[in-house]
Design a protein around this motif. Structure first.
Motif, short mmCIF file in Angstrom:
data_model
loop_
_atom_site.label_atom_id
_atom_site.label_comp_id
_atom_site.label_asym_id
_atom_site.label_seq_id
_atom_site.Cartn_x
_atom_site.Cartn_y
_atom_site.Cartn_z
N SER A 58 -31.84 -23.05 8.43
CA SER A 58 -30.86 -22.09 7.93
C SER A 58 -31.09 -20.72 8.56
O SER A 58 -32.18 -20.42 9.06
N GLY A 59 -30.06 -19.88 8.51
CA GLY A 59 -30.22 -18.51 8.96
C GLY A 59 -31.19 -17.75 8.08
O GLY A 59 -31.90 -16.85 8.56
N THR A 60 -31.22 -18.11 6.80
CA THR A 60 -32.18 -17.48 5.89
C THR A 60 -33.60 -17.72 6.36
O THR A 60 -34.44 -16.81 6.37
N GLU A 61 -33.90 -18.95 6.77
CA GLU A 61 -35.24 -19.27 7.24
C GLU A 61 -35.60 -18.46 8.49
O GLU A 61 -36.73 -17.96 8.62
N VAL A 62 -34.64 -18.29 9.38
CA VAL A 62 -34.87 -17.51 10.60
C VAL A 62 -35.24 -16.08 10.23
O VAL A 62 -36.24 -15.52 10.73
N ILE A 63 -34.44 -15.46 9.36
CA ILE A 63 -34.70 -14.08 8.99
C ILE A 63 -35.99 -13.96 8.18
O ILE A 63 -36.78 -13.02 8.38
N ALA A 64 -36.24 -14.89 7.27
CA ALA A 64 -37.46 -14.85 6.47
C ALA A 64 -38.70 -14.85 7.37
O ALA A 64 -39.63 -14.05 7.17
N GLN A 65 -38.71 -15.72 8.35
CA GLN A 65 -39.86 -15.79 9.25
C GLN A 65 -40.02 -14.51 10.06
O GLN A 65 -41.13 -14.02 10.27
N ARG A 66 -38.89 -13.95 10.50
CA ARG A 66 -38.97 -12.72 11.29
C ARG A 66 -39.43 -11.53 10.44
O ARG A 66 -40.20 -10.69 10.91
N ALA A 112 -17.24 -17.88 19.54
CA ALA A 112 -16.93 -17.35 18.21
C ALA A 112 -15.42 -17.33 17.99
O ALA A 112 -14.65 -17.01 18.90
N LEU A 113 -15.02 -17.69 16.77
CA LEU A 113 -13.62 -17.49 16.37
C LEU A 113 -13.42 -16.05 15.92
O LEU A 113 -12.38 -15.45 16.19
N ALA A 114 -14.42 -15.51 15.21
CA ALA A 114 -14.30 -14.15 14.70
C ALA A 114 -15.61 -13.72 14.05
O ALA A 114 -16.42 -14.55 13.64
N ARG A 115 -15.78 -12.42 13.98
CA ARG A 115 -16.83 -11.85 13.14
C ARG A 115 -16.30 -11.78 11.71
O ARG A 115 -15.13 -11.47 11.49
N LEU A 116 -17.18 -12.06 10.75
CA LEU A 116 -16.77 -12.07 9.35
C LEU A 116 -17.35 -10.86 8.63
O LEU A 116 -17.34 -9.76 9.16
N TYR A 117 -17.86 -11.07 7.45
CA TYR A 117 -18.48 -10.04 6.63
C TYR A 117 -19.97 -9.97 6.95
O TYR A 117 -20.51 -10.80 7.70
N ASP A 118 -20.66 -9.00 6.37
CA ASP A 118 -22.11 -8.88 6.58
C ASP A 118 -22.88 -9.69 5.54
O ASP A 118 -22.48 -9.78 4.38
N ASN A 119 -24.00 -10.27 5.99
CA ASN A 119 -24.94 -10.91 5.07
C ASN A 119 -26.04 -9.92 4.71
O ASN A 119 -26.53 -9.18 5.57
N TYR A 120 -26.43 -9.93 3.46
CA TYR A 120 -27.48 -9.06 2.95
C TYR A 120 -28.75 -9.89 2.76
O TYR A 120 -28.70 -10.95 2.12
N THR A 121 -29.86 -9.41 3.31
CA THR A 121 -31.13 -10.09 3.13
C THR A 121 -31.65 -9.74 1.73
O THR A 121 -32.05 -8.60 1.48
N GLN A 122 -31.62 -10.72 0.85
CA GLN A 122 -31.96 -10.50 -0.55
C GLN A 122 -33.33 -11.12 -0.84
O GLN A 122 -33.46 -12.34 -0.88
N VAL A 123 -34.32 -10.26 -0.98
CA VAL A 123 -35.68 -10.70 -1.25
C VAL A 123 -36.02 -10.36 -2.69
O VAL A 123 -36.04 -9.18 -3.07
N VAL A 148 -43.61 -18.70 -1.56
CA VAL A 148 -42.40 -17.99 -1.14
C VAL A 148 -41.35 -18.98 -0.63
O VAL A 148 -41.62 -19.74 0.30
N SER A 149 -40.16 -18.96 -1.21
CA SER A 149 -39.07 -19.77 -0.69
C SER A 149 -38.46 -19.05 0.50
O SER A 149 -37.98 -17.92 0.39
N THR A 150 -38.50 -19.72 1.65
CA THR A 150 -37.95 -19.14 2.88
C THR A 150 -36.59 -19.72 3.24
O THR A 150 -36.09 -19.53 4.35
N GLY A 151 -35.97 -20.44 2.30
CA GLY A 151 -34.64 -20.97 2.52
C GLY A 151 -34.63 -22.41 3.02
O GLY A 151 -35.67 -22.99 3.32
N SER A 152 -33.44 -22.96 3.11
CA SER A 152 -33.29 -24.33 3.59
C SER A 152 -33.77 -24.47 5.02
O SER A 152 -33.63 -23.54 5.82
N PRO A 153 -34.34 -25.64 5.37
CA PRO A 153 -34.70 -25.88 6.77
C PRO A 153 -33.48 -25.72 7.68
O PRO A 153 -32.37 -26.11 7.32
#
Length: 329
Positions: free
Chosen positions: A163-171, A126-137, A156-161
């Motif tokens: 993608s981190g969105t897809e990972v979180i959507a599935q979880r 990692a170069l650095a931690r950035l800002y937080d991502n919000y899970t927007q459903v 249901v759109s689970t995001g781009s193949p």
């Protein structure tokens, strides 16, 4: 014709010779393990893997590329590219297509631990931690969806193949007792197509993991406010924390999208990642630029306000690059 070919070969050979003599260097040098001076002396080109065109990664990635080039007086020439985001970014950073990538911290943790979307431990830092991502459903108001359980049988759109969105959507779906492959009609769409689908009714609900505000979501509420609303998903947090402790809850402030009230949701940090063997001086320069040029990044998207020198080093279990360790002191 033969003379032309010979001339081109000769020119190419001469260019290669100049490059070998240190005149310029199109790709970053491998880390030599020496002292970190935080100076890049040879002309270097880097690519930054971002995300969907209407997301925060893309906006900040392009601004970051501009600031890296400006901060180094062009010695480091950075360009940003639209991608599918987290999983794909890590794969392409490891493969050398890009040198820097945006990633959700949970996906990056999977990468270094060799689980989830990754079959083995990936050589990333990692170069650095950035800002937080919000899970927007978000759901269409006419779809009869009042809970995660109500997503059963919905489009249901689970995001781009990849993608981190897809990972979180599935979880999130799994934590709610749903099988992402069989219990919902999963649409693996990028943000632009997802927003269009919610507007025209071709999808019923969407997942998106992004900073605030996400331009595509702003567009959705601007043009179709009466057709969509947020869904509270915080009830599945305990199960998500069993997978990875980085998950937390936080509110989407009402003012972000002109909502009547704050919306509680699940958040996860973002990281900037690179290969472990990236030149340490380049890593140092990239990390310093991120912090020094924060005001310019905030102009590209307010999510950059979440970048903080006090938390930038908190990237565990992803190890900081040794050049970043110097930059962050």
């Amino acid at each position: 014709m033969v003379r032309t070919v010979v001339t081109l070969v000769a020119v190419s050979a001469a260019a290669a010779l100049l490059t070998g003599c240190g005149g310029r260097q199109d790709t970053p040098a491998a880390d030599g393990g020496g002292e970190v001076t935080c100076e890049v002396k040879q002309d270097t080109r880097i690519g930054i893997a971002t995300g969907n065109a209407t997301g925060v990664y893309f906006a900040l990635g392009n601004a970051y590329a501009e600031q890296v080039s400006a901060a180094t007086d062009g010695t480091v020439k950075a360009t940003a590219a639209e991608t599918g985001a987290s999983v794909q970014n890590i794969q392409q950073v490891v493969g050398g297509t890009y040198q820097v990538g945006f990633s959700l911290a949970d996906t990056a943790a999977d990468a270094v631990q060799g689980k989830g979307s990754f079959t083995g431990a990936q050589p990333v830092r990692a170069l650095a931690r950035l800002y937080d991502n919000y899970t927007q459903v978000l759901v269409r108001t006419d779809a009869g969806i009042n809970s995660l359980a109500d997503l059963r049988g919905k489009r249901v759109s689970t995001g781009s193949p990849k993608s981190g969105t897809e990972v979180i959507a599935q979880r999130v779906l799994q934590a709610a007792g749903l099988n992402p492959d069989t219990d919902v009609s999963a649409q693996r769409l990028d943000l632009t197509k997802t927003v269009d689908g919610l507007k025209d009714g071709s999808i019923d609900a969407m997942f998106w993991s992004g900073g605030l505000p996400t331009p595509g979501i702003t567009d959705l509420f601007t043009t179709a406010r009466d057709k969509v609303r947020f869904l509270d998903i915080t009830g599945v947090l305990p199960k998500l924390k069993e997978i990875n402790p980085v998950y937390e809850t936080a509110p989407i402030p009402a003012a972000t999208y002109g909502l009547p009230a704050d919306v509680p949701t699940i958040v996860v940090p973002n990281l900037l990642v690179v290969r472990e063997d990236l030149d340490a001086n380049l890593a140092c320069v990239l990390t310093k630029t991120l912090l020094d040029r924060k005001p310019q990044l905030e102009q590209a998207n307010p999510a950059a306000k979440g970048i903080d020198a006090a938390t930038a080093s908190k990237t565990a279990p992803v190890q900081l690059h040794r050049g970043s360790e110097v930059a962050l002191g």
